[in-house]
Write an enzyme that holds these catalytic residues in place. Structure first.
Site, PDB file in Angstrom:
ATOM      1  N   GLU A  63       0.824  -1.226   0.000  1.00 46.75           N
ATOM      2  CA  GLU A  63       0.000   0.000   0.000  1.00 46.75           C
ATOM      3  C   GLU A  63       0.852   1.267   0.000  1.00 46.75           C
ATOM      4  O   GLU A  63       0.725   2.121   0.887  1.00 46.75           O
ATOM      5  CB  GLU A  63      -0.948  -0.010   1.200  1.00 46.75           C
ATOM      6  CG  GLU A  63      -1.979  -1.120   1.119  1.00 46.75           C
ATOM      7  CD  GLU A  63      -3.043  -1.051   2.201  1.00 46.75           C
ATOM      8  OE1 GLU A  63      -2.778  -0.477   3.269  1.00 46.75           O
ATOM      9  OE2 GLU A  63      -4.150  -1.582   1.989  1.00 46.75           O
ATOM     10  N   GLU A  84      -5.603  -8.145  -1.137  1.00 46.53           N
ATOM     11  CA  GLU A  84      -6.290  -7.946   0.149  1.00 46.53           C
ATOM     12  C   GLU A  84      -7.730  -7.552  -0.113  1.00 46.53           C
ATOM     13  O   GLU A  84      -7.995  -6.722  -0.980  1.00 46.53           O
ATOM     14  CB  GLU A  84      -5.657  -6.815   0.971  1.00 46.53           C
ATOM     15  CG  GLU A  84      -4.369  -7.154   1.635  1.00 46.53           C
ATOM     16  CD  GLU A  84      -3.883  -6.054   2.568  1.00 46.53           C
ATOM     17  OE1 GLU A  84      -4.715  -5.391   3.210  1.00 46.53           O
ATOM     18  OE2 GLU A  84      -2.658  -5.870   2.631  1.00 46.53           O
TER      19      GLU A  84
HETATM   20  C1  BG6 Z   1      -4.485  -2.949   4.796  1.00 46.57           C
HETATM   21  C2  BG6 Z   1      -3.145  -3.395   5.295  1.00 46.57           C
HETATM   22  O1  BG6 Z   1      -4.560  -1.560   4.888  1.00 46.57           O
HETATM   23  O2  BG6 Z   1      -5.630  -3.315   5.471  1.00 46.57           O
HETATM   24  C3  BG6 Z   1      -3.184  -4.519   6.307  1.00 46.57           C
HETATM   25  O3  BG6 Z   1      -2.275  -3.718   4.250  1.00 46.57           O
HETATM   26  C4  BG6 Z   1      -4.373  -4.317   7.220  1.00 46.57           C
HETATM   27  O4  BG6 Z   1      -1.944  -4.550   6.966  1.00 46.57           O
HETATM   28  C5  BG6 Z   1      -5.647  -4.396   6.391  1.00 46.57           C
HETATM   29  O5  BG6 Z   1      -4.426  -5.198   8.294  1.00 46.57           O
HETATM   30  C6  BG6 Z   1      -6.928  -4.301   7.177  1.00 46.57           C
HETATM   31  O6  BG6 Z   1      -6.890  -3.191   8.002  1.00 46.57           O
HETATM   32  P1  BG6 Z   1      -7.176  -3.298   9.556  1.00 46.57           P
HETATM   33  O7  BG6 Z   1      -6.878  -1.959  10.070  1.00 46.57           O
HETATM   34  O8  BG6 Z   1      -8.605  -3.675   9.667  1.00 46.57           O
HETATM   35  O9  BG6 Z   1      -6.247  -4.335  10.063  1.00 46.57           O
END
Ligand code: BG6
Length: 483
Positions: free
Chosen positions: A185, A382
């Site tokens: 990211e 993701e």
């Molecule tokens: C992304 C990141 O922004 O979202 C992860 O690459 C992160 O590291 C994921 O865990 C989900 O976000 P969160 O804050 O719910 O863990």
């Protein structure tokens, strides 16, 4: 010739994604040095604390807990966990290599062999089950010393430290690992420079010049990793990784439309343009001006630009959780509480318990936008729903809300494939419950696998299968046919 593709392609990379700092734990074991993630406290105030003037990278204090120190104990249990991934039928598994396990302070000449041995074992465990490793070289876990003593990514010295790190891991694993990403990211520094650039207010996080300089240094470092990887093996697939949030104008008011266009250009495309097209986009001067950045204050050499041009990425990895709405006319002014990247509320969408607006159609739009623009393979690395789970008396976890979310997003992916998009794979985030990046909570769970650990750090750490585990197994078995 013009047949609509109705199915996921053969060899589609179904899997799951994690990051070292959010699950490994063992933060000071095996010679590992501390990373910036080890200084972040647990709780919803995590970013506010890191963004306060007082924040000073402490690794311990009576006031806070430090959930990343223990993670989910994966360092000691990864075999059990990868076995569960294999049971679901994972074709690939995305994880990161904790930089400070390999270079504990970040600036050493010689890597820490014990750290490398851990990843030797982890990779071999994946290969044992024919799971293709997908490695993020740097995922929000800069060695703490590089943030504290060097001031984070705004310092050019970090280019050579990253180059050394990338060289060590690419050289060691290139014969076993085909898919890589250089920075997680990378565009997220717009919102949380602490995680992606190691910048806090005392090291200049409030000055956008530092953020842009850090990006430039990361672009050069990323290009160097691509170069090293391709020199080792031209077949390696090395991608960028961006946080993509489909963005809509609130209404047909041209003022909102134009503001939204700029939002897209700056947030979603700026970093990817550099890494995919190999040059700064024409919008750069406008963006710098709007952020009061004097371009002559930036250190950018011709050699840097040449490296960036000559070493573009092979594919585009991206995360997708939510969309956002732009309204600068202030008539509908309410922000979406918790929506990580701001914007006003979209009346057509529901939100997760953490306020992230859920928008599967937005994923289909994102896939089209990215493929239209770049014509490079796309990899959703993701996606997922952070939610509280309830463990029933018999131990079952009925997470139909998570299944519903993922199902709709997979349908959107199928739609995009029918639209003509070249999509390589899908690795839902946090395939096993882990520590949340934005809040440090355990209760914000994404996994198919439940981990018995609460926000206070209590629990047996036992793993168990949620309903979504069995559902995702079928999805993979049927190559996305059975949802
Ligand atoms: C992304 C990141 O922004 O979202 C992860 O690459 C992160 O590291 C994921 O865990 C989900 O976000 P969160 O804050 O719910 O863990």
């Amino acid at each position: 010739m013009f047949d609509i593709k109705k199915k996921f392609p053969d060899g589609f990379l179904w899997g799951g994604a994690t990051a070292a700092n959010q699950l490994e734990g063992a933060w000071d074991k095996g010679g590992k040095g501390p990373s910036i993630a080890d200084t972040l406290p647990g709780g919803k105030e995590r970013f506010a604390i890191a963004n306060s003037q007082k924040f000073d990278w402490k690794l311990d204090s009576k006031e806070y807990t430090y959930p990343n120190h223990r993670g989910i104990d994966y360092y000691y249990r990864f075999k059990e966990d990868i076995k569960l991934f294999a049971e679901m039928g994972f074709k690939c598994y995305r994880f990161s290599i904790a930089w400070s396990r390999i270079f504990p302070q970040g600036d050493e000449e010689i890597p820490n062999e014990a750290g490398l041995r851990f990843y030797d074992r982890l990779i071999d465990e994946c290969l044992k089950y024919d799971i293709e490793p997908v490695i993020t070289i740097s995922h929000y876990e800069l060695p703490l010393n590089l943030a504290k003593s060097y001031g984070g990514w705004k310092n050019r010295d970090l280019i050579k430290f990253y180059e050394r790190f990338a060289h060590v891991v690419l050289e060691r694993y290139h014969s076993k690992v085909r898919y890589w990403m250089t920075f997680n990211e990378i565009n997220s520094a717009f919102h949380f420079p602490v995680m992606s650039q190691g910048l806090v207010p005392s090291s200049g996080a409030n000055d956008f010049t530092n953020i842009v300089q850090s990006w430039h240094n990361q672009f050069v470092a990323s290009a160097l990793a691509v170069k090293i990887g391709h020199e080792l093996d031209e077949h390696l697939q090395i991608g960028c990784m961006i946080l993509y949030a489909t963005s809509y104008a609130y209404d047909a008011n041209p003022i909102n439309q134009y503001a939204n266009l700029k939002q897209m250009q700056d947030f979603n495309f700026f970093c990817a343009d550099v890494q995919v097209r190999g040059k700064y986009p024409q919008t750069t001067a406008r963006m710098l001006k709007e952020h009061d950045v004097d371009p002559t204050a930036l250190e950018i050499t011709d050699k840097d630009l040449e490296l960036i041009t000559q070493n573009t990425v092979d594919y585009i990895g991206f995360s997708y959780y939510m969309s956002r709405v732009t309204d600068v006319t202030s008539e509908h002014g309410e922000g979406v509480s918790g929506n990580l990247i701001g914007g006003v509320a979209n009346p057509f969408l529901k939100s997760s318990d953490w306020g992230w607006q859920i928008d599967p159609k937005g994923l289909q739009i994102a896939l089209n936008e990215l493929y239209d623009r770049y014509q490079k393979p796309l990899f959703i690395v993701e996606n997922g729903l952070g939610a509280k789970d309830i463990v029933e008396k018999d131990g079952a976890i009925h997470d139909d809300y998570r299944i519903g979310y993922l199902k709709q997003h997979i349908e959107a992916m199928r739609g995009a494939i029918a639209d003509g998009v070249n999509l390589m794979g899908y690795t839902p985030w946090g395939c096993i419950d882990l520590v949340s990046a934005s809040t440090g909570e355990m209760s914000k769970r994404y996994g198919f696998i439940y981990v018995d650990l609460d926000d206070e750090g209590k629990g047996t750490l036992d793993r168990s299968r949620k309903d979504s585990f069995y559902w995702y197994k079928k999805v993979i078995e049927s190559n996305g046919e059975e949802l």
